[in-house]
Design a protein around this motif. Structure first.
Motif, PDB file in Angstrom:
ATOM      1  N   ILE A  19     -60.667  41.587 108.604  1.00 60.28           N
ATOM      2  CA  ILE A  19     -61.506  41.788 109.796  1.00 60.28           C
ATOM      3  C   ILE A  19     -60.612  42.038 111.017  1.00 60.28           C
ATOM      4  O   ILE A  19     -60.864  42.928 111.836  1.00 60.28           O
ATOM      5  CB  ILE A  19     -62.443  40.576 110.012  1.00 60.28           C
ATOM      6  N   HIS A  20     -59.546  41.261 111.130  1.00 56.48           N
ATOM      7  CA  HIS A  20     -58.589  41.474 112.224  1.00 56.48           C
ATOM      8  C   HIS A  20     -58.023  42.900 112.165  1.00 56.48           C
ATOM      9  O   HIS A  20     -57.944  43.597 113.180  1.00 56.48           O
ATOM     10  CB  HIS A  20     -57.483  40.412 112.109  1.00 56.48           C
ATOM     11  N   THR A  21     -57.667  43.339 110.950  1.00 54.72           N
ATOM     12  CA  THR A  21     -57.072  44.678 110.803  1.00 54.72           C
ATOM     13  C   THR A  21     -58.079  45.765 111.191  1.00 54.72           C
ATOM     14  O   THR A  21     -57.723  46.730 111.885  1.00 54.72           O
ATOM     15  CB  THR A  21     -56.588  44.898 109.351  1.00 54.72           C
TER      16      THR A  21
ATOM     17  N   GLY B 200     -48.333  43.161 110.202  1.00 58.44           N
ATOM     18  CA  GLY B 200     -49.028  42.140 111.007  1.00 58.44           C
ATOM     19  C   GLY B 200     -48.389  40.767 110.838  1.00 58.44           C
ATOM     20  O   GLY B 200     -47.788  40.480 109.794  1.00 58.44           O
ATOM     21  N   LYS B 201     -48.562  39.935 111.830  1.00 56.28           N
ATOM     22  CA  LYS B 201     -47.898  38.614 111.799  1.00 56.28           C
ATOM     23  C   LYS B 201     -48.624  37.596 110.923  1.00 56.28           C
ATOM     24  O   LYS B 201     -48.099  36.524 110.670  1.00 56.28           O
ATOM     25  CB  LYS B 201     -47.783  38.056 113.243  1.00 56.28           C
ATOM     26  N   ARG B 202     -49.861  37.877 110.526  1.00 59.17           N
ATOM     27  CA  ARG B 202     -50.650  37.008 109.622  1.00 59.17           C
ATOM     28  C   ARG B 202     -50.966  35.638 110.241  1.00 59.17           C
ATOM     29  O   ARG B 202     -51.068  34.630 109.527  1.00 59.17           O
ATOM     30  CB  ARG B 202     -49.944  36.786 108.266  1.00 59.17           C
ATOM     31  N   ILE B 203     -51.121  35.626 111.570  1.00 58.44           N
ATOM     32  CA  ILE B 203     -51.381  34.349 112.255  1.00 58.44           C
ATOM     33  C   ILE B 203     -52.711  33.730 111.815  1.00 58.44           C
ATOM     34  O   ILE B 203     -52.805  32.530 111.550  1.00 58.44           O
ATOM     35  CB  ILE B 203     -51.445  34.560 113.800  1.00 58.44           C
ATOM     36  N   ARG B 204     -53.745  34.562 111.730  1.00 57.76           N
ATOM     37  CA  ARG B 204     -55.080  34.017 111.452  1.00 57.76           C
ATOM     38  C   ARG B 204     -55.190  33.436 110.040  1.00 57.76           C
ATOM     39  O   ARG B 204     -55.669  32.308 109.889  1.00 57.76           O
ATOM     40  CB  ARG B 204     -56.146  35.097 111.743  1.00 57.76           C
ATOM     41  N   PRO B 205     -54.727  34.168 108.996  1.00 55.64           N
ATOM     42  CA  PRO B 205     -54.791  33.544 107.663  1.00 55.64           C
ATOM     43  C   PRO B 205     -53.930  32.289 107.555  1.00 55.64           C
ATOM     44  O   PRO B 205     -54.343  31.315 106.906  1.00 55.64           O
ATOM     45  CB  PRO B 205     -54.285  34.647 106.711  1.00 55.64           C
TER      46      PRO B 205
HETATM   47  C1  GRG Z   1     -62.865  47.071 117.839  1.00 49.64           C
HETATM   48  C2  GRG Z   1     -64.611  45.277 117.479  1.00 49.64           C
HETATM   49  C3  GRG Z   1     -63.296  45.670 117.981  1.00 49.64           C
HETATM   50  C4  GRG Z   1     -62.549  44.748 118.538  1.00 49.64           C
HETATM   51  C5  GRG Z   1     -61.171  44.951 119.007  1.00 49.64           C
HETATM   52  C6  GRG Z   1     -58.649  42.696 118.647  1.00 49.64           C
HETATM   53  C7  GRG Z   1     -59.248  43.603 119.630  1.00 49.64           C
HETATM   54  C8  GRG Z   1     -60.732  43.692 119.672  1.00 49.64           C
HETATM   55  C9  GRG Z   1     -58.523  44.353 120.413  1.00 49.64           C
HETATM   56  C10 GRG Z   1     -57.070  44.352 120.364  1.00 49.64           C
HETATM   57  C11 GRG Z   1     -56.583  44.370 121.746  1.00 49.64           C
HETATM   58  C12 GRG Z   1     -55.533  43.408 121.884  1.00 49.64           C
HETATM   59  C13 GRG Z   1     -54.153  43.958 121.851  1.00 49.64           C
HETATM   60  C14 GRG Z   1     -55.808  42.127 122.035  1.00 49.64           C
HETATM   61  C15 GRG Z   1     -54.738  41.137 122.244  1.00 49.64           C
HETATM   62  C16 GRG Z   1     -54.688  40.048 121.263  1.00 49.64           C
HETATM   63  C17 GRG Z   1     -54.587  40.601 119.927  1.00 49.64           C
HETATM   64  C18 GRG Z   1     -55.799  40.558 119.114  1.00 49.64           C
HETATM   65  C19 GRG Z   1     -53.432  41.082 119.519  1.00 49.64           C
HETATM   66  C20 GRG Z   1     -53.194  41.550 118.182  1.00 49.64           C
HETATM   67  O1  GRG Z   1     -53.150  40.444 117.331  1.00 49.64           O
HETATM   68  P1  GRG Z   1     -51.805  40.080 116.577  1.00 49.64           P
HETATM   69  O2  GRG Z   1     -50.679  40.008 117.559  1.00 49.64           O
HETATM   70  O3  GRG Z   1     -51.630  41.386 115.693  1.00 49.64           O
HETATM   71  O4  GRG Z   1     -52.040  38.902 115.721  1.00 49.64           O
HETATM   72  P2  GRG Z   1     -50.697  41.641 114.421  1.00 49.64           P
HETATM   73  O5  GRG Z   1     -50.141  43.011 114.655  1.00 49.64           O
HETATM   74  O6  GRG Z   1     -49.626  40.613 114.362  1.00 49.64           O
HETATM   75  O7  GRG Z   1     -51.615  41.587 113.257  1.00 49.64           O
END
Ligand code: GRG
Length: 295
Positions: free
Chosen positions: A76-78, A44-49
């Motif tokens: 939570i993001h994961t 993950g890119k760790r943008i939120r932390p």
């Molecule tokens: C299941 C409650 C529940 C929610 C899911 C986050 C989400 C809601 C769905 C993901 C769908 C998606 C691809 C959304 C686009 C924006 C996003 C959250 C991308 C992923 O975030 P990054 O790019 O991920 O920060 P990494 O892989 O870098 O951690």
């Protein structure tokens, strides 16, 4: 040290802390721990932390004391990504260049890994041992900010709207609302919680919110564009899944060209909001980097 080096160094700190929080104590449920770690340490890119820690720093706080909250947010993001990939949601086989959690383990283990990460996040934020350097009231307010953004008023609510769209609603309004909740809420919570942990004033909180809302929307529009015309090798997953799943996206509503302009306008507005902070050049760089990202 340049901004990229600072970003990498902050990610290393977050990773170290995540490893500590994800070290198993006792012998039960080793498989669940393994499944949790598989996704937390999956690239993950760790943008939120990074956002949370930087908003704490620019607001005059001590980022090390905010580290448990930064880790909780990443957990939570994961969890949201693990659940998003499940067959009952997006049914994706690949994420970040590797098979998704339920493909490696099992559907029920992936559900539990997500649940356990969500719970561990709150355990970490509410454990007095992790919050010795901040007041209980401050810790509670930060945890509340993150809780609200993750649940029905934020990410989970947005995911529900996305999965069960009601016919007849105006697409432009709908896509903005879904994105603000599904993606924007957690990004805003990162900025807000960082400010809360530094006991920032209202002016700084509002500015952090304006920055985060703008980069959050730009981030999601970029995500939509990458799913349409990104490089699958760089993304670590196939492209075209939004169109195949008949998802409501910004490019499907506004067209690709207009989306490029929207990203650049939103990024500009985010950077303007940083006037409320001294020494915010890293956050300016981050907004620009996210707008140009390829994964
Ligand atoms: C299941 C409650 C529940 C929610 C899911 C986050 C989400 C809601 C769905 C993901 C769908 C998606 C691809 C959304 C686009 C924006 C996003 C959250 C991308 C992923 O975030 P990054 O790019 O991920 O920060 P990494 O892989 O870098 O951690």
């Amino acid at each position: 040290m340049d901004h990229q080096q600072r970003f990498d160094l902050t990610c290393d700190k977050v990773d170290e802390a995540l490893k500590r929080f994800l070290t198993q104590s006792g012998t039960s449920a080793a498989l669940l721990f393994e499944a949790m770690r598989y996704s937390v340490f999956g690239g993950g890119k760790r943008i939120r932390p990074v956002l949370l820690l930087e908003f704490c720093r620019v607001s005059g706080g001590e980022p090390d004391s905010a580290l448990p909250f930064a880790c909780a947010l990443e957990m939570i993001h994961t969890y949201s990504l693990i659940h998003d990939d499940l067959p009952c949601m997006d049914n994706d086989d690949m994420r970040r260049g590797r098979p998704t959690n339920h493909k490696v383990y099992s559907e029920h283990t992936a559900v539990l890994a997500g649940d356990a990460l969500l719970n561990l996040a709150f355990e970490i934020m509410l454990d007095p041992a992790n919050t010795r350097d901040i007041s209980a009231q401050t810790a509670l307010t930060a945890a509340h900010t993150i809780a609200r953004a993750s649940g029905v008023y934020g990410m989970a609510g947005g995911q529900c709207l996305d999965m069960d769209r009601v016919a007849g609603q105006a697409p432009a309004q709908m896509v903005a609302q879904i994105h603000a909740l599904k993606t924007g809420a957690l990004i805003s919570a990162a900025a807000q919680a960082g400010c809360v942990l530094a006991r920032a004033d209202e002016k700084k909180l509002d500015a952090a919110n304006a920055y985060a809302c703008n980069i959050g929307l730009a981030f999601q529009i970029k995500d939509d564009l990458l799913d349409l015309e990104g490089d699958p090798d760089k993304l670590g997953k196939p492209v075209g899944s939004d169109a195949a799943g008949h998802k409501l996206t910004f490019p499907s509503v506004y067209g690709v060209e207009h989306c490029g302009k929207l990203i650049s306008n939103l990024t500009g507005r985010a950077i303007e909001a940083l006037d409320a902070f001294e020494d915010a050049s890293f956050l300016t760089w981050l907004a620009q980097r996210l707008a140009l990202r390829e994964r």
